[in-house]
Scaffold this active site. Sequence first.
Site, PDB file in Angstrom:
ATOM      1  N   LYS A 105       2.270   7.365  -1.203  1.00  0.00           N
ATOM      2  CA  LYS A 105       2.071   7.384   0.171  1.00  0.00           C
ATOM      3  C   LYS A 105       3.167   7.502   1.207  1.00  0.00           C
ATOM      4  CE  LYS A 105      -2.699   5.574   0.531  1.00  0.00           C
ATOM      5  NZ  LYS A 105      -3.666   4.864   1.104  1.00  0.00           N
ATOM      6  N   LYS A 107      -6.416  13.371  -6.797  1.00  0.00           N
ATOM      7  CA  LYS A 107      -7.552  12.583  -6.398  1.00  0.00           C
ATOM      8  C   LYS A 107      -8.237  13.033  -5.000  1.00  0.00           C
ATOM      9  CE  LYS A 107      -7.294   8.626  -3.996  1.00  0.00           C
ATOM     10  NZ  LYS A 107      -7.292   7.009  -3.636  1.00  0.00           N
ATOM     11  N   LYS A 153      -9.390  10.813   1.516  1.00  0.00           N
ATOM     12  CA  LYS A 153      -9.832  10.898   3.136  1.00  0.00           C
ATOM     13  C   LYS A 153      -8.765  11.658   3.820  1.00  0.00           C
ATOM     14  CE  LYS A 153     -11.536   6.244   3.437  1.00  0.00           C
ATOM     15  NZ  LYS A 153     -10.285   5.636   2.584  1.00  0.00           N
TER      16      LYS A 153
END
Length: 339
Positions: free
Chosen positions: A118, A201, A204
């Site tokens: 991230k 993956k 969102k």
Amino acid sequence: MSDTSFIPRVFSGIQPSGGLTLGNYLGAIKRFVSMQDEDYETVYCMVDLHAITVWQDPKALMHNTRELAAGFIASGISPEKSILINQSQVPEHAQLGWIFNCVARMGWMQRMTQFKDKAGKNAQNASLGLFGYPALMAADILVYHATHVPVGEDQKQHLELTRDIATKFNHDFGVDFFPITEPVIEGAATRVMSLRDGSKKMSKSDPSDASRINMTDDADTIAKKIRKAKTDPDALPSEAKGLEDRPEARNLVNIYATLADISVDQVLAEHGGAQFGTFKPALADLAVAKLSPISAEMARLMDDVSEIDKVLARGAEQAREITAPILKKTYEIVGMVGS
Ligand code: AQP
């Protein structure tokens, strides 16, 4: 193994960092729903404090938190059977999170692959919260003395950290106070992949909307996204072994199996030999049949958010009956005057 003296209790959460995806639904929520009918107390959470580890527009965060609550309820989580909360309304999460910041070691946090993913190349510019968030996640779980945590595959490392924190706390203070939580990572959809890239993956926050199915997508959008999903040119195999080196094909078969509540073998017994031109419409029909009632109910619940707010306020009260005594005892163990 978790200590048998702990009440079997499930905790899990989802970040309101965007709209719910099919990955969240199949990897987490479906399991949340089934566990509330087993022999557990169940607590499910919109982890808004986690969401703000990366920038969230305040209005969007409020909307996403309520929409996520609507998604939980519409998917079958009953506020009568489960405690439903947003994390920030139960302050003991953050309070225990601070204690755990002082238990977890820098080296442990530096190994967390999700932080690396991230934060990307610009880790120096990431928030301190993003780095420390697994300690707060451990607190989310352990402030309930939760014994079981249903999650997708991507959360495995964080649950190992939760076990490490509980073990170190118990050892440092010479107590047997926090349970050693069991992760529950089961089924064919513990890692639903992007529809555009079988190595990534479904997420969102993926910039490509075509990479995911949102729980609020209408029937046409769902069908279009599945029709355009990346695949290879071969027909489906008749045995699971034949999916080994075909990540995109495997992903669509796993999605089908989990939506239909059947095994991968059963899907292949029925569709083995079919081309994607045939299988994709069958998958789209199934996805629309399963997801449309959920999105319609979400829309209905979002028409009057005061009901959702009431559920969350009541959930916070119920939650604090569990969390306040556990935090108080933790403070006593640590040596805080006045606890
Ligand atoms: N693709 C997935 N397949 C299976 N399970 C998944 N989960 C998330 N994506 C998939 C599971 O959903 C729960 C909640 O996850 P989260 O929203 O709190 O965090 P995340 O894993 O970081 O999800 P996203 O969609 O990727 O969010 P962003 O984009 O904000 O980072 C967890 O149990 C997770 O395993």
